[in-house]
Write an enzyme that holds these catalytic residues in place. Structure first.
Site, PDB file in Angstrom:
ATOM      1  CB  ALA A  65      -2.384  74.832  52.790  1.00 37.87           C
ATOM      2  N   GLY A 110      -4.650  71.058  55.422  1.00 35.26           N
ATOM      3  CA  GLY A 110      -5.880  71.050  53.961  1.00 35.26           C
ATOM      4  C   GLY A 110      -6.025  69.663  53.198  1.00 35.26           C
ATOM      5  CD  GLU A 113      -9.305  71.759  56.917  1.00 36.17           C
ATOM      6  OE1 GLU A 113      -9.600  72.784  57.504  1.00 36.17           O
ATOM      7  OE2 GLU A 113      -8.183  72.264  55.897  1.00 36.17           O
ATOM      8  CD  GLU A 133      -4.630  72.983  59.729  1.00 35.24           C
ATOM      9  OE1 GLU A 133      -4.567  72.009  60.367  1.00 35.24           O
ATOM     10  OE2 GLU A 133      -5.006  72.648  58.932  1.00 35.24           O
TER      11      GLU A 133
HETATM   12  N1  CAA Z   1       3.950  72.587  52.998  1.00 31.01           N
HETATM   13  C1  CAA Z   1       4.658  72.607  51.863  1.00 31.01           C
HETATM   14  N2  CAA Z   1       5.641  71.323  52.340  1.00 31.01           N
HETATM   15  C2  CAA Z   1       5.560  70.814  52.256  1.00 31.01           C
HETATM   16  C3  CAA Z   1       4.254  71.056  53.988  1.00 31.01           C
HETATM   17  C4  CAA Z   1       3.081  71.659  53.313  1.00 31.01           C
HETATM   18  N3  CAA Z   1       2.216  70.996  54.119  1.00 31.01           N
HETATM   19  N4  CAA Z   1       4.687  69.206  53.464  1.00 31.01           N
HETATM   20  C5  CAA Z   1       5.739  68.287  53.442  1.00 31.01           C
HETATM   21  N5  CAA Z   1       6.250  69.326  52.832  1.00 31.01           N
HETATM   22  C6  CAA Z   1       7.273  69.755  52.175  1.00 31.01           C
HETATM   23  C7  CAA Z   1       8.872  69.537  52.652  1.00 31.01           C
HETATM   24  O1  CAA Z   1       9.174  71.187  53.062  1.00 31.01           O
HETATM   25  C8  CAA Z   1       9.756  68.908  52.294  1.00 31.01           C
HETATM   26  O2  CAA Z   1      10.128  69.542  50.657  1.00 31.01           O
HETATM   27  P1  CAA Z   1      12.180  70.211  50.833  1.00 31.01           P
HETATM   28  O3  CAA Z   1      12.305  68.699  50.362  1.00 31.01           O
HETATM   29  O4  CAA Z   1      12.449  71.268  49.708  1.00 31.01           O
HETATM   30  O5  CAA Z   1      12.357  70.797  52.334  1.00 31.01           O
HETATM   31  C9  CAA Z   1       8.843  67.541  52.065  1.00 31.01           C
HETATM   32  O6  CAA Z   1       7.798  68.121  51.418  1.00 31.01           O
HETATM   33  C10 CAA Z   1       8.926  66.112  52.251  1.00 31.01           C
HETATM   34  O7  CAA Z   1       8.638  67.049  53.753  1.00 31.01           O
HETATM   35  P2  CAA Z   1       9.508  66.528  54.760  1.00 31.01           P
HETATM   36  O8  CAA Z   1      10.897  66.566  54.450  1.00 31.01           O
HETATM   37  O9  CAA Z   1       9.618  67.613  56.110  1.00 31.01           O
HETATM   38  O10 CAA Z   1       9.175  64.779  55.617  1.00 31.01           O
HETATM   39  P3  CAA Z   1       9.175  64.195  56.231  1.00 31.01           P
HETATM   40  O11 CAA Z   1       8.796  62.675  56.083  1.00 31.01           O
HETATM   41  O12 CAA Z   1      10.070  64.803  57.653  1.00 31.01           O
HETATM   42  O13 CAA Z   1       8.217  64.582  57.676  1.00 31.01           O
HETATM   43  C11 CAA Z   1       5.483  66.035  58.274  1.00 31.01           C
HETATM   44  C12 CAA Z   1       6.599  65.158  56.819  1.00 31.01           C
HETATM   45  C13 CAA Z   1       6.151  65.752  59.435  1.00 31.01           C
HETATM   46  C14 CAA Z   1       4.318  65.828  56.922  1.00 31.01           C
HETATM   47  C15 CAA Z   1       6.069  67.270  57.238  1.00 31.01           C
HETATM   48  O14 CAA Z   1       6.652  67.202  55.944  1.00 31.01           O
HETATM   49  C16 CAA Z   1       5.032  68.051  57.548  1.00 31.01           C
HETATM   50  O15 CAA Z   1       5.087  68.592  59.320  1.00 31.01           O
HETATM   51  N6  CAA Z   1       4.624  68.911  57.011  1.00 31.01           N
HETATM   52  C17 CAA Z   1       3.432  70.067  57.213  1.00 31.01           C
HETATM   53  C18 CAA Z   1       2.677  69.630  57.690  1.00 31.01           C
HETATM   54  C19 CAA Z   1       1.230  70.354  57.458  1.00 31.01           C
HETATM   55  O16 CAA Z   1       1.288  71.102  58.740  1.00 31.01           O
HETATM   56  N7  CAA Z   1       0.153  71.076  57.016  1.00 31.01           N
HETATM   57  C20 CAA Z   1      -1.053  71.964  57.591  1.00 31.01           C
HETATM   58  C21 CAA Z   1      -0.796  73.185  56.485  1.00 31.01           C
HETATM   59  S1  CAA Z   1      -1.763  74.230  57.374  1.00 31.01           S
HETATM   60  C22 CAA Z   1      -3.057  73.567  56.197  1.00 31.01           C
HETATM   61  O17 CAA Z   1      -3.084  72.782  55.400  1.00 31.01           O
HETATM   62  C23 CAA Z   1      -4.176  75.562  56.217  1.00 31.01           C
HETATM   63  C24 CAA Z   1      -5.323  74.735  55.835  1.00 31.01           C
HETATM   64  O18 CAA Z   1      -6.341  74.480  55.996  1.00 31.01           O
HETATM   65  C25 CAA Z   1      -5.872  75.277  54.171  1.00 31.01           C
END
Ligand code: CAA
Length: 257
Positions: A65, A110, A113, A133
């Site tokens: 998400a 998400g 999921e 999360e």
């Molecule tokens: N939400 C918003 N933006 C996201 C994102 C997310 N879940 N995942 C990646 N992005 C964005 C980053 O912010 C970045 O944007 P900017 O260039 O504008 O800064 C872009 O995508 C590229 O990401 P990274 O530079 O971080 O890429 P990376 O290769 O270095 O890392 C990654 C990849 C390990 C997947 C890292 O992006 C990350 O940890 N993402 C978050 C993953 C996460 O925590 N997901 C769970 C979300 S909570 C959820 O899903 C709740 C639910 O159950 C409903």
């Protein structure tokens, strides 16, 4: 259909739903979910659609998400987001047609999921799956704590949900989270091959089998066995049953309608 974040096409009976928000690793926001909901509704209504595939790009299936949106959220907005998420997921999980998640790159939160809502998960060898999360101070809110343990058991789920660490495709295969791991360049052709097999199966029987398995999971064994019996007997009234058995006896391929 006017779509911003999803590429949608139907080819030869297979609906390809491709998440397309590459600059955010396909992170899912409310707009993505609303688009997905419309597409799934169309897939359900369109008789030419026999199999539905969810996919992303090489780097990400869906990285979860949208954290930027959630960062500003309060309790009320969290309910709004999860109401929408659960509604769309229910439509996906309850589709009466087979669904496949073709996972490559990140399938986190998400995204993982959504893949869990599908009947099959085929993972490219570069996939990382997980529910991070907990590292954000929350828990999975799109069914992760419920669907993952039902699929892989409590122990493997605890490892994924409580540590928040993602796992590689091979480990996902080992614990039963994915059905198959394939080299990245072969992900789409392998997915199309599975979809091709499913396409040949009779639609009423596919629907009944999905209902029996999915509804049965939340029933006692006795209730589930009776549900199966009812669906089994109901299929004896279908043309496909007549055709399937006649084809076997006549030593030919069935020609399902
Ligand atoms: N939400 C918003 N933006 C996201 C994102 C997310 N879940 N995942 C990646 N992005 C964005 C980053 O912010 C970045 O944007 P900017 O260039 O504008 O800064 C872009 O995508 C590229 O990401 P990274 O530079 O971080 O890429 P990376 O290769 O270095 O890392 C990654 C990849 C390990 C997947 C890292 O992006 C990350 O940890 N993402 C978050 C993953 C996460 O925590 N997901 C769970 C979300 S909570 C959820 O899903 C709740 C639910 O159950 C409903």
């Amino acid at each position: 259909m006017d779509l911003e974040y999803i590429i949608f096409k139907v080819e030869d009976g297979i609906a390809w739903i491709q998440f397309n928000r590459p600059d955010k690793l396909n992170a899912v926001n409310a707009k993505v979910l609303e688009e997905l909901e419309k597409i799934l509704f169309q897939c359900e209504q369109d008789d030419t659609v026999r199999v539905i595939v969810l996919r992303g790009n090489e780097k990400a299936f869906v990285a979860g998400a949208d954290i930027k949106d959630m960062a500003a959220g309060d309790i009320q907005s969290a309910y709004a987001l999860t109401d929408l998420t659960l509604r769309v997921q229910e439509r996906l999980a309850d589709l009466p047609k087979p669904t496949i998640a073709a996972v490559s790159g990140f399938a986190l939160g998400g995204g993982c999921e959504l893949a869990l809502c599908c009947d099959f998960r085929i993972a490219a060898d570069n996939s990382r799956l997980g529910l991070p999360e907990i590292t954000l101070g929350i828990i999975p809110g799109g069914g992760g704590t419920q669907r993952l343990p039902r699929l892989v058991g409590l122990s493997a789920s605890a490892e994924i949900i409580l540590t928040g660490e993602s796992i590689k495709a091979e480990k996902a295969l080992q614990i039963g989270l994915v059905n198959k791991v394939v080299p990245l360049p072969e992900l789409i052709s392998e997915t199309a091959a599975l979809a091709g097999t499913l396409k040949q199966r009779p639609s009423m029987a596919l629907r009944a089998a999905k209902t029996a398995m999915r509804k049965g999971l939340s029933m006692s064994l006795k209730e589930g066995l009776h549900l199966e019996q009812d669906l089994f007997c109901m299929l004896f009234g279908t043309e496909d049953k007549k055709e399937g058995m006649a084809a076997f006896l006549e030593k030919r391929k069935p020609n399902y309608r």
